[in-house]
Design a protein around this motif. Structure first.
Motif, mmCIF file in Angstrom:
data_model
loop_
_atom_site.group_PDB
_atom_site.id
_atom_site.type_symbol
_atom_site.label_atom_id
_atom_site.label_comp_id
_atom_site.label_asym_id
_atom_site.label_seq_id
_atom_site.Cartn_x
_atom_site.Cartn_y
_atom_site.Cartn_z
ATOM 1 N N GLN A 167 1.306 -1.346 -0.525
ATOM 2 C CA GLN A 167 -0.204 -0.373 -0.083
ATOM 3 C C GLN A 167 0.738 0.957 0.328
ATOM 4 N N VAL A 168 0.820 2.449 -0.643
ATOM 5 C CA VAL A 168 1.678 3.610 -1.361
ATOM 6 C C VAL A 168 0.607 4.874 -0.842
ATOM 7 N N LEU A 169 0.669 5.454 0.345
ATOM 8 C CA LEU A 169 -0.715 6.525 0.433
ATOM 9 C C LEU A 169 0.082 7.715 0.135
ATOM 10 N N TRP A 170 -0.368 8.618 -0.597
ATOM 11 C CA TRP A 170 0.034 10.237 -0.536
ATOM 12 C C TRP A 170 -0.943 11.456 -0.135
ATOM 13 N N LYS A 171 0.072 11.279 1.089
ATOM 14 C CA LYS A 171 -0.913 12.533 2.185
ATOM 15 C C LYS A 171 -2.409 12.292 2.597
ATOM 16 N N PRO A 172 -1.880 10.864 3.157
ATOM 17 C CA PRO A 172 -3.676 10.897 3.685
ATOM 18 C C PRO A 172 -4.433 11.121 4.303
ATOM 19 N N VAL A 173 -6.297 11.497 3.656
ATOM 20 C CA VAL A 173 -6.836 11.970 4.851
ATOM 21 C C VAL A 173 -6.828 10.567 5.889
ATOM 22 N N THR A 174 -7.305 10.543 6.774
ATOM 23 C CA THR A 174 -7.261 9.907 8.425
ATOM 24 C C THR A 174 -8.762 10.424 9.212
ATOM 25 N N ASN A 175 -9.433 11.242 8.668
ATOM 26 C CA ASN A 175 -10.760 11.293 9.082
ATOM 27 C C ASN A 175 -11.728 11.563 8.695
ATOM 28 N N GLY A 176 -12.790 10.910 7.709
ATOM 29 C CA GLY A 176 -13.323 11.947 7.159
ATOM 30 C C GLY A 176 -15.012 12.747 7.361
ATOM 31 N N LYS A 177 -15.268 12.542 8.572
ATOM 32 C CA LYS A 177 -15.671 13.726 9.413
ATOM 33 C C LYS A 177 -15.202 15.466 9.057
ATOM 34 N N LEU A 178 -13.581 14.832 9.574
ATOM 35 C CA LEU A 178 -13.372 16.436 9.019
ATOM 36 C C LEU A 178 -12.798 16.847 7.636
ATOM 37 N N PHE A 179 -12.963 16.040 6.890
ATOM 38 C CA PHE A 179 -12.187 16.148 5.284
ATOM 39 C C PHE A 179 -13.779 16.614 5.326
ATOM 40 N N ALA A 180 -15.229 16.093 5.848
ATOM 41 C CA ALA A 180 -15.940 17.005 4.601
ATOM 42 C C ALA A 180 -15.836 18.021 5.313
ATOM 43 N N GLY A 181 -16.146 18.511 6.878
ATOM 44 C CA GLY A 181 -16.180 19.761 7.188
ATOM 45 C C GLY A 181 -15.042 20.701 6.378
ATOM 46 N N GLN A 182 -13.764 20.536 5.528
ATOM 47 C CA GLN A 182 -13.004 21.698 5.161
ATOM 48 C C GLN A 182 -13.840 21.374 4.068
ATOM 49 N N PHE A 183 -15.032 20.335 2.933
ATOM 50 C CA PHE A 183 -15.469 20.701 1.971
ATOM 51 C C PHE A 183 -16.351 21.904 2.269
ATOM 52 N N LEU A 238 -2.110 -4.471 7.229
ATOM 53 C CA LEU A 238 -2.491 -5.769 6.755
ATOM 54 C C LEU A 238 -1.167 -6.256 5.755
ATOM 55 N N SER A 239 -0.638 -4.908 5.009
ATOM 56 C CA SER A 239 0.728 -5.772 4.054
ATOM 57 C C SER A 239 1.480 -4.590 3.806
ATOM 58 N N PRO A 240 2.703 -4.312 3.736
ATOM 59 C CA PRO A 240 3.842 -3.559 3.460
ATOM 60 C C PRO A 240 3.223 -2.246 3.281
ATOM 61 N N LEU A 241 3.422 -0.647 3.850
ATOM 62 C CA LEU A 241 2.503 0.116 4.248
ATOM 63 C C LEU A 241 3.573 1.221 3.898
ATOM 64 N N TRP A 267 3.792 1.209 14.725
ATOM 65 C CA TRP A 267 4.103 -0.833 13.440
ATOM 66 C C TRP A 267 5.090 -0.906 13.284
ATOM 67 N N ASN A 268 5.060 -2.216 12.954
ATOM 68 C CA ASN A 268 6.453 -2.757 12.506
ATOM 69 C C ASN A 268 7.106 -2.119 11.875
ATOM 70 N N SER A 269 8.758 -1.136 12.097
ATOM 71 C CA SER A 269 9.355 -0.622 11.352
ATOM 72 C C SER A 269 9.825 -1.436 9.515
ATOM 73 N N ASP A 270 9.994 -2.824 9.869
ATOM 74 C CA ASP A 270 9.981 -4.089 8.603
ATOM 75 C C ASP A 270 8.163 -3.395 7.505
ATOM 76 N N LEU A 271 7.483 -3.248 8.531
ATOM 77 C CA LEU A 271 5.734 -3.742 7.285
ATOM 78 C C LEU A 271 6.104 -2.336 6.487
ATOM 79 N N ALA A 272 5.593 -1.213 7.234
ATOM 80 C CA ALA A 272 5.504 0.357 7.525
ATOM 81 C C ALA A 272 6.038 1.307 7.946
ATOM 82 N N LYS A 273 6.525 2.115 6.969
ATOM 83 C CA LYS A 273 7.160 3.421 6.889
ATOM 84 C C LYS A 273 6.365 5.064 5.888
#
Length: 264
Positions: free
Chosen positions: A129-145, A202-205, A226-232
């Protein structure tokens, strides 16, 4: 190679843009953000997808139902439908001979990935999984919109009562925000999306904290166990291209992301 595909879904046809040929067993599925963030980020996403393809890893960019070139209207969509779209796109990719999928989520697309870990890993052969600037809360995202609506409403009238647009929508009133019709169903589905405090990938991130020199306090708290070998977590200080109506060239970000995704 650049090609487009229309695939079937219960709501209507979905459009997927393919960068590169499928010559191996691995492909990337890109899940963009929504509304104007989706449009503003398209050029940067396309350049990154081309970079993946140049390394021999094809990239498929999904237009959710009611967005981009897919069928349907935004006001008839919701986050549950978009999750189904994600799975349908992954199944289509497997039909092309792919047995390993890398999910690449941008902003709201990353939130879809983070909030549905078990479902996605049950349905798709996700290896990374590769994530660019993830939104972490849908309610806050909707509020910003919704603040866009509030700002426009304040500028359009010299006086009058301030409207609580969230409550107005939740009472069953559809509201246009920046050209998008926001419904009660859509708003509620967005607000339900969030990352649990004890989230474990649940998979490398690879988490990219963009437009930042260091991780946010929330990212630090989430990633601490997080396990540093699994997620960075990576930080990259760049313009917030998902917010600014300019065309950006970000070769350093492209190279960093390509190296982490295509590393053997």
């Amino acid at each position: 190679m650049l090609t487009g595909h229309f695939i079937s879904s219960p709501q209507g046809k979905l459009f997927i843009t393919q960068f590169g040929e499928v010559t191996g067993d691995t492909a990337i599925l890109c899940l963009p953000s929504i509304t104007e963030e989706m449009n503003l980020a398209r050029a940067v996403i396309a350049k990154q997808a081309q970079g993946f393809a140049a390394k021999g890893v094809p990239c498929f960019v999904l237009d959710y139902y009611g967005t981009g070139d897919s069928e349907g209207e935004f006001e008839n969509a919701n986050a549950e439908i978009w999750l189904e779209n994600l799975i349908a796109a992954g199944e289509f990719i497997q039909q092309q001979g792919v047995t390993k999928i890398i999910l690449w989520g941008i902003r709201f697309g990353a939130l879809l990935v983070l909030s549905h870990q078990e479902i996605l890993h049950q349905h798709l052969p996700i290896i990374k999984q590769v994530l660019w600037k993830p939104v972490t809360n849908g309610k806050l995202f909707a509020g910003q919109f919704l603040r866009i609506k509030q700002a426009n409403a304040m500028m359009s009238r010299a006086s009058g009562d301030k409207i609580n647009w969230r409550e107005h929508i939740l009472e069953g009133n559809d509201v246009e925000v920046a050209g998008y019709l926001l419904t009660k169903t859509m708003l509620q589905s967005m607000e339900l999306l969030q990352i649990s405090k004890d989230f474990q990938p649940l998979s490398p991130l690879d988490w990219f904290e963009l437009a930042a020199k260091e991780p946010t306090p929330l990212t630090k708290r989430l990633s601490a166990p997080w396990n540093s070998d699994l997620a960075k977590v990576y930080c990259f200080d760049c313009p917030p291209f998902w917010q600014v109506p300019e065309v950006f060239s970000l070769p350093e970000l492209e190279q960093l992301t390509t190296n982490t995704v295509c590393a053997k």
